[in-house]
Design an enzyme around this catalytic site. Structure first.
Site, PDB file in Angstrom:
ATOM      1  N   LYS A  42       0.838  -1.198   0.000  1.00  0.00           N
ATOM      2  CA  LYS A  42       0.000   0.000   0.000  1.00  0.00           C
ATOM      3  C   LYS A  42       0.885   1.265   0.000  1.00  0.00           C
ATOM      4  O   LYS A  42       2.100   1.169   0.052  1.00  0.00           O
ATOM      5  CB  LYS A  42      -0.966  -0.027   1.185  1.00  0.00           C
ATOM      6  CG  LYS A  42      -1.984  -1.191   1.082  1.00  0.00           C
ATOM      7  CD  LYS A  42      -3.019  -0.966  -0.008  1.00  0.00           C
ATOM      8  CE  LYS A  42      -3.771  -2.204  -0.484  1.00  0.00           C
ATOM      9  NZ  LYS A  42      -4.515  -2.966   0.483  1.00  0.00           N
TER      10      LYS A  42
HETATM   11  C1  LIG Z   1      -5.585  -4.075   0.758  1.00  0.00           C
HETATM   12  C2  LIG Z   1      -7.041  -3.826   0.848  1.00  0.00           C
HETATM   13  C3  LIG Z   1      -7.782  -4.144   1.999  1.00  0.00           C
HETATM   14  C4  LIG Z   1      -7.220  -4.938   3.124  1.00  0.00           C
HETATM   15  O1  LIG Z   1      -6.167  -4.343   3.751  1.00  0.00           O
HETATM   16  P1  LIG Z   1      -5.370  -5.200   4.853  1.00  0.00           P
HETATM   17  O2  LIG Z   1      -4.574  -4.164   5.571  1.00  0.00           O
HETATM   18  O3  LIG Z   1      -4.511  -6.174   4.085  1.00  0.00           O
HETATM   19  O4  LIG Z   1      -6.358  -5.883   5.698  1.00  0.00           O
HETATM   20  C5  LIG Z   1      -9.103  -3.774   2.051  1.00  0.00           C
HETATM   21  N1  LIG Z   1      -9.702  -3.151   1.025  1.00  0.00           N
HETATM   22  C6  LIG Z   1      -9.041  -2.845  -0.104  1.00  0.00           C
HETATM   23  C7  LIG Z   1      -9.757  -2.113  -1.204  1.00  0.00           C
HETATM   24  C8  LIG Z   1      -7.690  -3.190  -0.242  1.00  0.00           C
HETATM   25  O5  LIG Z   1      -7.044  -2.929  -1.388  1.00  0.00           O
END
Ligand SMILES: *Cc1c(COP(=O)(O)O)cnc(C)c1O
Length: 437
Positions: free
Chosen positions: A228
């Site tokens: 991210k």
């Molecule tokens: C990555 C992601 C999540 C989950 O995030 P985590 O921190 O891995 O739980 C939720 N929603 C979207 C749209 C994502 O891209």
């Protein structure tokens, strides 16, 4: 957080590329590479040496800095965005028999947390250009809930209680439109902002920028997963302006205890605690928060670098007729988490999957965001969703490919991505075939 516009940087980079940099035959471009500097390493080491590894002073500092960065009141750090979403729907009171509107164009987490509470995720089609949730279809889905004509629930009563928008790739939805829709139908809004840090929106060029998380929903949930825009390895944050919601989320993030470990083990807190709810073990560690604090310091600088990559992609791929480039909007500050190109399948003699095989052959990383939820067995089989319920998402899914986009990309890597996309489009263009024939 201060934003700067770097629209010119991408063009400058292209102009500076020498012929040598344009052709690097053995270059391999990963889809993502986390941007971890010496500062992150030093702060993790200092944290390890401090003797405080789990939730403690680093988490507190990370929460406070993050709240400031998005101009939100309360921030609760947890070990994933999924955990933040789960605690948010729990704190807001989601229960069995409730229905929540969820875009079908999203990751597993957005809908599964609704299933955790035995509520029903009612999937909604996407805008054909942005991939974000289509509010006109959300209206239609509400109507079907009222008329009890959803495919899997004929005659069963469901109560629509909330909506969970996702800002796909970091391009925010129109928050004014979501709020109007929610208040019309008396729904709460919890944002899945996994892609949207740092992102901002404004209704028009006369209004001020509002950060995602500032006052955009009851709770805004961010992700610090490894790929991210900022990372803690695994991690997440729930941001809210409601002290009551923040307290509930914090309580449930650590076993439903009346005091958290930080409070318990320092002179600030009492040694005693009381179990008041069956909570979860979702707390973030200080080791992870140490990475987060440093990433946060560089968040806007990293965003600008991603924006420069996006600008380079825009300027160098504008004339490829076989693809369209992702939308942007002067009233959005884009986090540039993703750069999803869209294949014009009637201009190409190959499909999306074959295009991906060509990217692989040319050592260019990629991803697809996403196979829509209604095309997964869980949602297709349990809820009876079919393609025809989501015409835009079903089509978009066959056309999209996310290209590599991250702050640490080298100019050679950027050039290799563009050259490869150009090469594949030229080789499989229908136009060329008809000219040759
Ligand atoms: C990555 C992601 C999540 C989950 O995030 P985590 O921190 O891995 O739980 C939720 N929603 C979207 C749209 C994502 O891209």
């Amino acid at each position: 957080m201060e934003f700067t516009q770097t629209a010119e940087i991408g063009r400058t980079i292209e102009a500076e590329l020498s012929d040598n940099e344009r052709s690097a035959p053995e270059l391999r471009v990963p889809f993502f590479r986390p941007d971890i500097g010496d500062d992150e390493v030093m702060e993790v080491m200092a944290t390890l040496r401090s003797g405080w590894l789990t939730t403690g002073p680093k988490v507190k500092a990370f929460e406070q800095s993050f709240a400031r960065a998005v101009r939100g009141k309360f921030a609760v750090a947890v070990n994933s965005c999924t955990a933040a979403l789960h605690l948010a729907v729990e704190a807001i009171g989601l229960k069995e028999g409730d229905a929540v509107l969820i875009p079908t164009m999203t990751f597993a987490a957005t809908a599964e947390i609704v299933l955790y509470k035995k509520a029903v995720p009612v999937l909604v089609d996407c805008d054909p250009v942005t991939g974000n949730m289509d509010l006109a279809d959300a209206e239609r889905k509400i109507e079907k809930i009222r008329q009890r004509t959803l495919p899997y629930l004929r005659g069963r009563e469901l109560k629509p209680v909330g909506v969970i928008p996702v800002h796909v790739g970091g391009l925010m939805m129109d928050i004014g439109a979501i709020k109007a829709f929610a208040s019309k139908h008396n729904l709460w809004v919890i944002e899945d902002a996994a892609h949207a840090f740092p992102s901002a929106w404004r209704p028009n060029s006369e209004s001020r920028w509002e950060m995602c998380g500032e006052n955009t929903a009851s709770v805004t949930c961010f992700s610090f997963y490894a790929n991210k825009t900022i990372t803690t390895g695994e991690g997440g944050m729930a941001v809210t302006n409601s002290e009551a919601l923040a307290n509930k989320i914090r309580l449930m993030s650590l076993h439903g205890l009346s005091h958290d470990a930080w409070g318990r083990y320092t002179s600030e807190g009492s040694w005693d605690y009381k179990i008041v709810q069956p909570g979860y073990k979702y707390n973030l560690t200080d080791v992870a928060a140490a990475i987060g604090c440093q990433q946060l310091e560089r968040a806007e600088q990293m965003r600008e670098k991603r924006e420069a990559v996006a600008e380079y992609y825009y300027s160098s791929m504008a004339n490829i007729r076989e693809i369209s480039l992702p939308p942007n909007d002067p009233d959005r500050l884009h986090s540039w988490h993703l750069f999803p190109i869209r294949l014009k399948l009637d201009e190409l003699s190959i499909d999306r999957n074959e295009f991906i095989e060509e990217l692989k052959r040319n050592r260019v990383g990629f991803s697809v965001h996403w196979r829509p939820l209604h095309l997964h067995p869980l949602y297709a089989e349990r809820f009876g969703w079919i393609d025809a319920h989501f015409p835009a998402a079903s089509k978009l899914w066959t056309e999209i490919i996310s290209l590599p986009l991250y702050s640490g990309m080298t100019r050679e890597e950027m050039a290799h991505v563009v050259q490869t996309v150009k090469k594949i489009c030229a080789a499989y263009s229908k136009v060329q075939i008809s000219v040759a024939a």
